[in-house]
Scaffold this motif. Structure first.
Motif, PDB file in Angstrom:
ATOM      1  N   HIS A   1       1.296  -1.122  -0.133  1.00 45.77           N
ATOM      2  CA  HIS A   1      -0.170   0.250   0.044  1.00 45.77           C
ATOM      3  C   HIS A   1       0.767   1.123   0.156  1.00 45.77           C
ATOM      4  O   HIS A   1       0.362   2.499   0.682  1.00 45.77           O
ATOM      5  CB  HIS A   1      -1.024  -0.006   1.480  1.00 45.77           C
ATOM      6  CG  HIS A   1      -2.071  -1.369   1.172  1.00 45.77           C
ATOM      7  ND1 HIS A   1      -3.314  -1.006   0.353  1.00 45.77           N
ATOM      8  CD2 HIS A   1      -2.075  -2.039   1.772  1.00 45.77           C
ATOM      9  CE1 HIS A   1      -4.095  -2.146   0.430  1.00 45.77           C
ATOM     10  NE2 HIS A   1      -3.193  -2.724   1.126  1.00 45.77           N
TER      11      HIS A   1
ATOM     12  N   MET B   1       2.172   4.241  -2.142  1.00 41.85           N
ATOM     13  CA  MET B   1       1.852   5.664  -2.851  1.00 41.85           C
ATOM     14  C   MET B   1       2.663   5.916  -3.914  1.00 41.85           C
ATOM     15  O   MET B   1       3.810   6.684  -3.122  1.00 41.85           O
ATOM     16  CB  MET B   1       1.140   7.373  -2.200  1.00 41.85           C
ATOM     17  CG  MET B   1       0.603   8.087  -3.147  1.00 41.85           C
ATOM     18  SD  MET B   1      -0.830   9.252  -2.388  1.00 41.85           S
ATOM     19  CE  MET B   1      -2.107   7.733  -2.131  1.00 41.85           C
TER      20      MET B   1
ATOM     21  N   TYR C   1      -6.141   4.586   4.895  1.00 42.29           N
ATOM     22  CA  TYR C   1      -6.151   4.619   3.549  1.00 42.29           C
ATOM     23  C   TYR C   1      -4.914   3.865   2.814  1.00 42.29           C
ATOM     24  O   TYR C   1      -4.548   3.951   2.380  1.00 42.29           O
ATOM     25  CB  TYR C   1      -6.303   5.948   3.172  1.00 42.29           C
ATOM     26  CG  TYR C   1      -7.465   6.557   2.726  1.00 42.29           C
ATOM     27  CD1 TYR C   1      -8.109   6.110   1.446  1.00 42.29           C
ATOM     28  CD2 TYR C   1      -8.227   7.059   3.673  1.00 42.29           C
ATOM     29  CE1 TYR C   1     -10.108   6.126   1.446  1.00 42.29           C
ATOM     30  CE2 TYR C   1     -10.121   7.182   3.171  1.00 42.29           C
ATOM     31  CZ  TYR C   1     -10.455   6.808   2.288  1.00 42.29           C
ATOM     32  OH  TYR C   1     -12.425   7.675   1.728  1.00 42.29           O
ATOM     33  N   LYS C   2      -4.058   3.338   4.753  1.00 40.54           N
ATOM     34  CA  LYS C   2      -3.214   2.830   4.902  1.00 40.54           C
ATOM     35  C   LYS C   2      -2.197   3.447   3.946  1.00 40.54           C
ATOM     36  O   LYS C   2      -0.797   3.479   3.687  1.00 40.54           O
ATOM     37  CB  LYS C   2      -2.952   1.740   3.875  1.00 40.54           C
ATOM     38  CG  LYS C   2      -3.762   0.530   3.627  1.00 40.54           C
ATOM     39  CD  LYS C   2      -4.066  -0.033   4.655  1.00 40.54           C
ATOM     40  CE  LYS C   2      -5.676  -0.894   4.880  1.00 40.54           C
ATOM     41  NZ  LYS C   2      -6.851  -0.230   4.226  1.00 40.54           N
ATOM     42  N   GLU C   3      -2.812   5.368   5.152  1.00 42.69           N
ATOM     43  CA  GLU C   3      -1.315   6.249   4.471  1.00 42.69           C
ATOM     44  C   GLU C   3      -0.343   6.099   5.839  1.00 42.69           C
ATOM     45  O   GLU C   3       0.522   6.853   5.028  1.00 42.69           O
ATOM     46  CB  GLU C   3      -2.664   7.455   4.497  1.00 42.69           C
ATOM     47  CG  GLU C   3      -2.557   7.821   6.104  1.00 42.69           C
ATOM     48  CD  GLU C   3      -4.693   7.479   6.016  1.00 42.69           C
ATOM     49  OE1 GLU C   3      -5.561   7.818   6.781  1.00 42.69           O
ATOM     50  OE2 GLU C   3      -4.588   6.260   6.457  1.00 42.69           O
TER      51      GLU C   3
ATOM     52  N   SER D   1       0.967  13.581  -3.295  1.00 43.08           N
ATOM     53  CA  SER D   1      -0.085  12.833  -2.591  1.00 43.08           C
ATOM     54  C   SER D   1      -0.845  12.694  -2.737  1.00 43.08           C
ATOM     55  O   SER D   1      -2.306  13.637  -3.826  1.00 43.08           O
ATOM     56  CB  SER D   1       0.373  12.986  -1.481  1.00 43.08           C
ATOM     57  OG  SER D   1       0.547  14.385  -1.145  1.00 43.08           O
TER      58      SER D   1
ATOM     59  N   ALA E   1      -5.221  13.312  -0.528  1.00 42.41           N
ATOM     60  CA  ALA E   1      -5.992  13.085   0.289  1.00 42.41           C
ATOM     61  C   ALA E   1      -7.061  12.826   0.656  1.00 42.41           C
ATOM     62  O   ALA E   1      -7.797  13.541  -1.017  1.00 42.41           O
ATOM     63  CB  ALA E   1      -4.940  14.076   1.633  1.00 42.41           C
TER      64      ALA E   1
ATOM     65  N   GLY F   1      -8.709  10.827   4.891  1.00 39.92           N
ATOM     66  CA  GLY F   1      -7.223   9.970   4.934  1.00 39.92           C
ATOM     67  C   GLY F   1      -6.453  11.001   4.884  1.00 39.92           C
ATOM     68  O   GLY F   1      -6.055  12.123   3.450  1.00 39.92           O
TER      69      GLY F   1
ATOM     70  N   ALA G   1      -2.176  12.999   4.797  1.00 41.66           N
ATOM     71  CA  ALA G   1      -1.382  12.414   4.266  1.00 41.66           C
ATOM     72  C   ALA G   1      -0.077  13.251   4.939  1.00 41.66           C
ATOM     73  O   ALA G   1       0.114  14.320   5.762  1.00 41.66           O
ATOM     74  CB  ALA G   1      -1.226  13.764   2.814  1.00 41.66           C
TER      75      ALA G   1
END
Length: 594
Positions: A139, A141, A348-350, A462, A464, A475, A477
């Motif tokens: 996950h 980005m 969001y697995k951020e 990114s 968000a 979500g 960042a």
């Protein structure tokens, strides 16, 4: 009724149920039909491919029990469709979910996990096949630079990551059936596949000829790049065995926004094959705080770890690892001495640690240094070495920090940490030095730099998500400012540049103007002093022009607190961020890690 009779009856009932529920949709690739029907369909419709390649037999009883009613077996032990595809654990979990949703498969969670494990062993990916697509199950980005041309981007990466198809290996017939599945299930796919693309990278069409369809270009590429049979899988299938990961592992974990953590992960085998419990202790080198976590994990395909760990009950802080259960995705080296991956959380697995593991051994191991880098010409600098099994009577001669770096004093030493006083020559070559202790080497572990020439904000792009209601969570960042030395050539953004770790910076958002009335920085959310972006709430905003939602596009700008350019001005860098609406529909496979 005996236990055996009960199991037999239950199996028969499930098979009858599946047969009644199964849909005749072989053309679109959603279930398997007997070979006679497949051949009859192929005769009527030449676009329906017939399998001609040698399949991979299915030998697992749990797979044949749960999948063998619809997916018929041949004399060689192949199950239709299944024997001609390979993928990651997440890919197989995705297939099972689709079978449940569309074909009426009845399967328990424990059975599903067992099927995923069995198929990952016999129809998985080799380590070398998994590595290029690891960012998908981790996950991360990322900007996908692996898409060969715009035609394939249109065909395969308009709706999902390109890593999605690259996570599969299929026979030529199976790639064709995947195309049919997309056309049948997604209304835009057929139009997307047939839309002409002006792509200068494609060969010119001869006079009187016709341009190939984008999907034809994509299928040709996938058949060459991701066929069912590969040398990597043939070699790994012969080597694959139980991972046997029990013992102590040394952890190097970088958490964006919070810095470097080091510690250990004790892995204990349980009664299952390649099932483990874990006990994790991590210490922040930035503030000295300690995290303790317990969890569990399992290994797929002999190398691929999926696990979870937590520190206790869920808390309120979105970016604090101690407040959240963390999912773990790692790939172990084939010699089982190291691993790399990501431990992540967030809707969001951020959020997540970038993790490196090193197997503890009798000989010394260095897993990290602190601070991140040293400047050429530094005198009396303090440097910490972190690791395990350091000698009881550590001497300066035991340690090698590379040319131009000398140890003037060992301030203190224990089995896991050595504090040194070092001098760095003014003419020390810039670059990442190896750190040696006995027979252990931390490759490129200590950057030596002339100056911080420029910054990069990471991630450089990114996404968000707005949120805040009970139904749609935000979500977030998280950003970091990373310093860089331009290397020996003195030119920034060239191959010899090297990173120096996070740099202290102040943070702000600037407008990324796309229309004349842009006012996104006022409404998209807030950016903290530690570069954590918290998005605004979702929904129409009466304060905005036309009552628009709080979405927008902005620059995230870092300004170094100490580092300056040639004109004496603070170094700055920026990153592009899109703040979008919530993801109203999401797919995930948490059962893979359970």
């Amino acid at each position: 009724m005996t236990v055996a009779e009960t199991v037999t009856q239950r199996t028969a009932e499930r098979r009858v149920s599946r047969l009644l529920r199964s849909r005749i949709v072989q053309f679109i690739g959603l279930s398997a039909l007997p070979a006679t029907i497949v051949l009859a369909q192929a005769a009527r419709d030449p676009s329906n491919p017939v399998e001609t390649e040698t399949g991979i037999p299915v030998t697992s009883a749990i797979v044949t029990e749960n999948c063998g009613t619809c997916h018929t077996a041949d004399a060689k032990g192949n199950l239709s469709r299944i024997s001609w595809v390979r993928t990651t654990p997440e890919g197989w979990a995705q297939v099972i979910k689709r079978m449940v949703a569309l074909n009426g498969l009845q399967i328990t969670p424990s059975e599903s996990r067992a099927v995923v494990r069995a198929l990952s062993a016999s129809h998985g990916l080799a380590p070398d096949e998994y590595k290029p697509v690891a960012y998908l199950p981790e996950h991360r980005m990322v900007n996908e630079t692996n898409i060969p041309n715009e035609t394939i981007r249109q065909s395969c990466a308009s709706c999902h990551a390109f890593a999605q198809p690259l996570s599969w290996r299929r026979s030529k017939a199976e790639w064709g059936l995947l195309r049919n599945l997309h056309v049948a299930m997604y209304s835009q796919a057929d139009a997307q596949y047939r839309r002409a693309v002006e792509d200068p990278t494609q060969p010119a069409v001869p006079a009187g000829g016709t341009k190939p369809l984008p999907v034809e270009v994509a299928l040709e590429y996938m058949n060459k790049t991701a066929p069912l049979t590969t040398p990597e899988w043939t070699k790994w299938a012969a080597r694959q065995q139980s991972a046997k990961l029990g013992g102590k592992w040394l952890v190097n974990a970088m958490l964006p926004g919070k810095g470097l953590y080091v510690g250990e992960m004790i892995v204990t085998p349980t009664t299952g094959d390649d099932d483990y419990t874990t006990a994790i202790t991590l210490k922040s080198l930035k503030d000295g705080s300690v995290l303790t976590r317990t969890g569990k994990g399992l290994v797929y395909s002999g190398y691929s770890w999926r696990g979870t760990s937590s520190s206790g009950p869920e808390g309120a802080s979105p970016d604090a690892p101690q407040d959240h259960e963390t999912r773990e995705t790692m790939a172990f080296s084939t010699d089982r001495k190291s691993a790399q991956g990501r431990w992540f959380w967030g809707d969001y697995k951020e959020f997540g640690f970038d993790v490196k593991l090193t197997k503890a051994a009798a000989e010394p191991s260095v897993v990290a240094v602190w601070p991140y880098a040293l400047k050429a010409g530094a005198k009396g600098a303090t440097l910490k070495l972190l690791g395990d099994a350091f000698p009881a009577a550590l001497k300066a001669s035991d340690i090698d920090l590379g040319k131009g770096v000398t140890i003037s004093k060992i301030v203190s030493a224990s089995a896991t940490e050595a504090v040194l006083t070092v001098d760095v020559a003014a003419d020390a070559a810039p670059g990442a030095h190896d750190v040696g202790l006995g027979g252990s080497v931390l490759a490129a572990g200590l950057p030596i730099f002339k100056k911080v020439d420029y910054l990069k904000v990471v991630p450089d792009t990114s996404l968000a998500r707005l949120g805040g209601s009970e139904k749609h969570t935000p979500g977030y960042a998280q950003f970091d400012a990373i310093g860089y030395d331009s290397g020996l050539d003195g030119k920034p953004y060239t191959a010899d540049d090297f990173a120096l770790g996070p740099v202290e910076a102040s943070w702000a958002m600037e407008e990324m103007p796309t229309v004349y009335y842009d006012d996104d920085t006022k409404y998209v959310g807030t950016l903290s002093s530690t570069a954590l972006f918290t998005p605004a709430i979702d929904g129409p905003n009466p304060e905005r022009k036309w009552g628009r939602n709080n979405y927008g596009e902005v620059w995230v700008v870092a300004t170094a607190k100490s580092e300056k350019d040639a004109l004496g001005k603070p170094l700055t860098a920026k990153s592009f961020m899109i703040v979008s609406v919530p993801a109203y529909k999401r797919w995930d496979q948490p059962e893979v890690a359970k």
